[in-house]
Scaffold this active site. Sequence first.
Site: not given
Length: 322
Positions: A182, A204, A270, A273, A296, A305
Amino acid sequence: MNCADELIRKIIMSCGAVNENALRIIMNEYEISHKSTELAIPEDGRQKAVQMFIVTKKVEGCSDKTIAYYIGVLKRFFTEINSNIDKITADQVRYYIAIRSERDKLSKVSQDNELRVLKSFFSWCSAEDYITKNPTTNIKAIKQEKRIKKPFSEVELERLRKAAESKRDIAILETLYSTGCRASELCGMNRSEVDGDEIIVFGKGGKERICYLNAKARLALSDYLSERSDDNPALFVNAQKPFNRLSRSSIEKIVREIGQQAGVENCHPHRFRRTAATIALNRGMPIDQVQQMLGHARIATTTIYAQSEAESVKASHRKFVV
């Protein structure tokens, strides 16, 4: 450091060359204070429930940005729905989503995001015995238009590579593509975290994972770092003094401008990605490994994705449907 000084520092870091004296003269006409993140929710059990829910989310490792979003949604909800926490009904939750959609023109994605926060909150309240019945149990997710977000084609990737002029910008593109990281992860990278063909990425919730650098990314990073004369530990910095760490918005701007130069539409970090995931899957990389590469938590997210390209489906059809 007062609020004005802090704001000036952040503007200079984000925008680069700024006349600080002129900025102070302009800002002298305004009163500046931090945006409040206090929980201004009426006391009747709601405030305690929300506070403890937020504490739980912090313990689970949610980022400050996510926590602020949760607080915002719950503030708006309880301002609009003035009922005791154990008296809230499914119809009131539906009304809140409807009024937010109508009044504030929320997209389907934003509506569903707010609904997910409310479902998470009331599910937690039910589990912790703040309420006897979860009002969101039978409320279904909001249907959204399913549009396939296309990755870059290999031709587009080459056009972007040719359009990137500086060694730094080339290294940014190659790192984004090789790692599938990201933009927020890219701007947080440090030089010390690169070890051969591996780089440590903090995703994250502060989750750490190792991503891998292909030959082009390793060479691009080596070329870029060899010309650096600053002592900033950041992997990517501004091109001019004081060589501050690039922010997420700066990286997005760099990538967008390269896309404009290359004539590639919808160019943003993005999309690299998504491209990395799609190409990896099309070339046979197992989906659980793609999931690990992208960081993820759920494999279902990876499948969203990574959509197979039409040409790959066509080739597979010719091979298997005979």
